[in-house]
Scaffold this motif. Structure first.
Motif, PDB file in Angstrom:
ATOM      1  N   GLY A 108     -74.502 -33.623 -10.525  1.00 45.42           N
ATOM      2  CA  GLY A 108     -75.135 -34.380 -11.598  1.00 45.42           C
ATOM      3  C   GLY A 108     -74.736 -33.940 -13.007  1.00 45.42           C
ATOM      4  N   LEU A 137     -76.784 -33.045  -4.817  1.00 49.39           N
ATOM      5  CA  LEU A 137     -77.199 -34.257  -5.530  1.00 49.39           C
ATOM      6  C   LEU A 137     -78.399 -33.952  -6.419  1.00 49.39           C
ATOM      7  CD1 LEU A 137     -77.080 -36.973  -2.705  1.00 49.39           C
ATOM      8  CD2 LEU A 137     -75.302 -36.357  -4.344  1.00 49.39           C
ATOM      9  N   SER A 140     -84.130 -37.309  -8.399  1.00 53.47           N
ATOM     10  CA  SER A 140     -84.151 -38.651  -9.009  1.00 53.47           C
ATOM     11  C   SER A 140     -84.883 -38.643 -10.346  1.00 53.47           C
ATOM     12  CB  SER A 140     -84.785 -39.661  -8.052  1.00 53.47           C
ATOM     13  OG  SER A 140     -86.053 -39.201  -7.673  1.00 53.47           O
ATOM     14  N   TYR A 146     -77.423 -38.293 -15.033  1.00 53.41           N
ATOM     15  CA  TYR A 146     -77.166 -37.355 -13.926  1.00 53.41           C
ATOM     16  C   TYR A 146     -76.862 -38.116 -12.635  1.00 53.41           C
ATOM     17  CZ  TYR A 146     -78.547 -33.655 -17.038  1.00 53.41           C
ATOM     18  OH  TYR A 146     -78.579 -32.791 -18.096  1.00 53.41           O
ATOM     19  N   THR A 147     -77.601 -39.212 -12.462  1.00 54.53           N
ATOM     20  CA  THR A 147     -77.377 -40.040 -11.275  1.00 54.53           C
ATOM     21  C   THR A 147     -75.985 -40.668 -11.326  1.00 54.53           C
ATOM     22  OG1 THR A 147     -79.736 -40.495 -11.253  1.00 54.53           O
ATOM     23  CG2 THR A 147     -78.359 -41.918  -9.914  1.00 54.53           C
ATOM     24  N   ASP A 168     -79.349 -32.516  -0.969  1.00 49.73           N
ATOM     25  CA  ASP A 168     -80.001 -33.408  -1.921  1.00 49.73           C
ATOM     26  C   ASP A 168     -81.216 -32.727  -2.546  1.00 49.73           C
ATOM     27  OD1 ASP A 168     -81.002 -35.497  -3.308  1.00 49.73           O
ATOM     28  OD2 ASP A 168     -81.633 -36.676  -1.563  1.00 49.73           O
ATOM     29  N   ASP A 170     -83.248 -33.894  -4.435  1.00 54.50           N
ATOM     30  CA  ASP A 170     -84.382 -34.805  -4.488  1.00 54.50           C
ATOM     31  C   ASP A 170     -85.286 -34.673  -3.264  1.00 54.50           C
ATOM     32  OD1 ASP A 170     -85.572 -36.783  -6.175  1.00 54.50           O
ATOM     33  OD2 ASP A 170     -85.260 -38.183  -4.534  1.00 54.50           O
ATOM     34  N   ARG A 353     -80.055 -42.846   0.979  1.00 54.36           N
ATOM     35  CA  ARG A 353     -80.129 -42.134  -0.309  1.00 54.36           C
ATOM     36  C   ARG A 353     -78.860 -42.346  -1.155  1.00 54.36           C
ATOM     37  NH1 ARG A 353     -81.101 -40.151  -4.979  1.00 54.36           N
ATOM     38  NH2 ARG A 353     -80.874 -37.920  -5.319  1.00 54.36           N
ATOM     39  N   LEU A 357     -78.679 -44.055  -4.754  1.00 57.33           N
ATOM     40  CA  LEU A 357     -78.048 -43.326  -5.869  1.00 57.33           C
ATOM     41  C   LEU A 357     -77.028 -44.225  -6.573  1.00 57.33           C
ATOM     42  CD1 LEU A 357     -77.776 -40.042  -6.680  1.00 57.33           C
ATOM     43  CD2 LEU A 357     -75.527 -40.399  -5.701  1.00 57.33           C
ATOM     44  N   ALA A 361     -77.132 -45.673 -10.329  1.00 55.94           N
ATOM     45  CA  ALA A 361     -75.987 -45.307 -11.171  1.00 55.94           C
ATOM     46  C   ALA A 361     -75.399 -46.547 -11.842  1.00 55.94           C
ATOM     47  CB  ALA A 361     -74.921 -44.601 -10.341  1.00 55.94           C
TER      48      ALA A 361
END
Ligand code: GDP
Length: 394
Positions: A108, A137, A140, A146-147, A168, A170, A353, A357, A361
């Motif tokens: 990110g 990752l 969120s 960052y995404t 991840d 998240d 996911r 993402l 994005a």
């Protein structure tokens, strides 16, 4: 399995640094060399275990040691320009002694997000050893940029490595925790899972080694074929008063009946741990059905591992994934007070996911473009007088 680890950016450096600490503490022998690369001097100085001469500051002429912010295009450019400096550190690694490279980065940010795919491409061009990635990752709640960085980096990183293992943030962040405290715990989790996985291929031959012990080549074969991987983990505490004497005490004191009971119990424990690991929280949550290859590692004191349990666990995994390529074996750790199952699922394709993402994005990218356009218009309106009566100086 012996690895040359390269941590790119802050998260990458911190995680590799933790791997080095884990390796020393557990004597697992997986980190043959560790290098940290960053554009931010302060991040390199904050590391504890990576030797100073293996910390490489790049982009000094462009960002003066202050980092690239979250600009991953700049991160990639600088990595490309200063590859010689990174190569200088890699030159001191006895590459013939490593089984693979592992490039670690948070996707990110800027430095790792941009630099990790660049260094991976470079390593693949120069060496014959496989190059794996471990990509983190963002949560969120970190925001659009960052995404967007992560989605773009992910796409490129997967292409440039032999396999991208994903973690991840998240799925792992806990509410109400400070970001730093949270990361420390998350990094422990990462190092524990991947440490056990890679440590499995490094058991010394002889002594208590069971016949079904996992070999590095099984890890490599599971990862080969490319794509994206995720890791599941579950553990249970066990008594290990005999200090790894392989159940000598129980054999002396218990009768045959007790042994049989023990065997059934051991087998059930293993199959239950396999289910928990596969169906519990994965490093990258996804549908396990459709995973192309899998590797099951059962770690713990040898007396708590048995072939029947691992065979059953392996069969169950075959059914759940639909894969014909499910490997499995032991990782005897005589001094452990736990039995753990680690499952590497490689070539996973059904990952909601990642789709989410990418969607976020794309929205972020469109927003950024709109804002830029608007900002140009707004500035134009502010600076120029309504009827264009003023002339600028030059
Ligand atoms: P860089 O130095 O420019 O590569 O950026 P950072 O590594 O600081 O941050 C990139 C992303 O990595 C962040 O957006 C976070 O999602 C994540 N991150 C930062 N530090 C850590 C860490 O210590 N552990 C974990 N798991 N993730 C981190």
């Amino acid at each position: 399995m012996k690895l040359a680890m390269i941590g790119f950016g802050q998260a990458g450096g911190k995680i590799v640094d933790k791997f080095v600490g884990y390796d020393a503490e557990h004597g697992s022998n997986i980190v043959r060399a560790a290098v940290a690369v960053n554009t931010a001097k302060a991040d390199l100085m904050g590391l504890d275990n990576i030797p100073e001469d293996q910390r490489v500051l790049i982009g000094q002429s462009r960002v003066k040691g202050h980092g690239v912010g979250a600009d991953n295009e700049l991160g990639a450019e600088i990595a490309e320009e200063d590859m010689d400096e990174v190569q200088g550190a890699i030159d001191s690694i006895p590459v013939h002694e490593v089984d693979a490279f592992l490039v670690v980065a948070g996707l990110g940010g800027g430095t790792g997000s941009g630099g990790a795919p660049v260094i991976s491409k470079h390593l693949k061009r120069i060496y014959t050893e496989p190059v794996y990635g471990l990509g983190i990752l963002p949560g969120s709640d970190e925001g659009g940029i960052y995404t967007l960085n992560a989605a773009r980096s992910f796409q490129t990183f997967v292409r440039e490595v032999d396999n991208l293992m994903v973690f991840d943030n998240d799925a792992w962040r806990k509410t109400g925790e400070s970001v730093q405290g949270g990361y420390d715990q998350i990094n422990e989790e990462i190092v524990q899972r991947f440490g056990l996985l890679f440590g499995a291929g490094e058991v010394e031959q002889g002594g208590e080694v069971a016949e079904s012990v996992v070999d590095s080549s099984e890890i490599i074969n599971t990862l080969s074929g490319g794509g994206v991987s995720t890791v599941g983990y579950a553990s249970e505490e066990v008594e290990n008063a005999s200090g790894g004497n392989g159940g000598l005490l129980s054999r002396l004191t218990g009768g045959e009946e007790e042994d049989e009971l023990d065997t059934a119990h051991t087998t059930n424990r293993i199959t239950s741990l396999v289910r928990k690991a596969a169906l519990g929280r994965l490093t990258l949550p996804c549908e396990i059905e459709g995973a192309e290859r899998a590797l099951l590692v059962m770690a713990g004191p040898p007396k708590y591992l048995n072939r029947k349990g691992i065979e059953r666990g392996r069969k169950w995994l075959e059914e759940q994934t639909g894969s014909m390529e499910v490997r499995g074996g032991d990782y005897p750790v005589p001094s452990a007070n736990f039995v753990a199952s680690v499952i590497l699922l490689s070539g996973v394709n059904n990952v909601p996911r990642i789709k989410e993402l990418q969607q976020v994005a794309i929205e972020a990218q469109e927003n950024i473009e709109d804002i830029q356009e608007e900002s140009e218009e707004n500035l134009d309106e502010l600076v120029n007088d309504d009827d264009d009566e003023l002339e600028s100086l030059f």
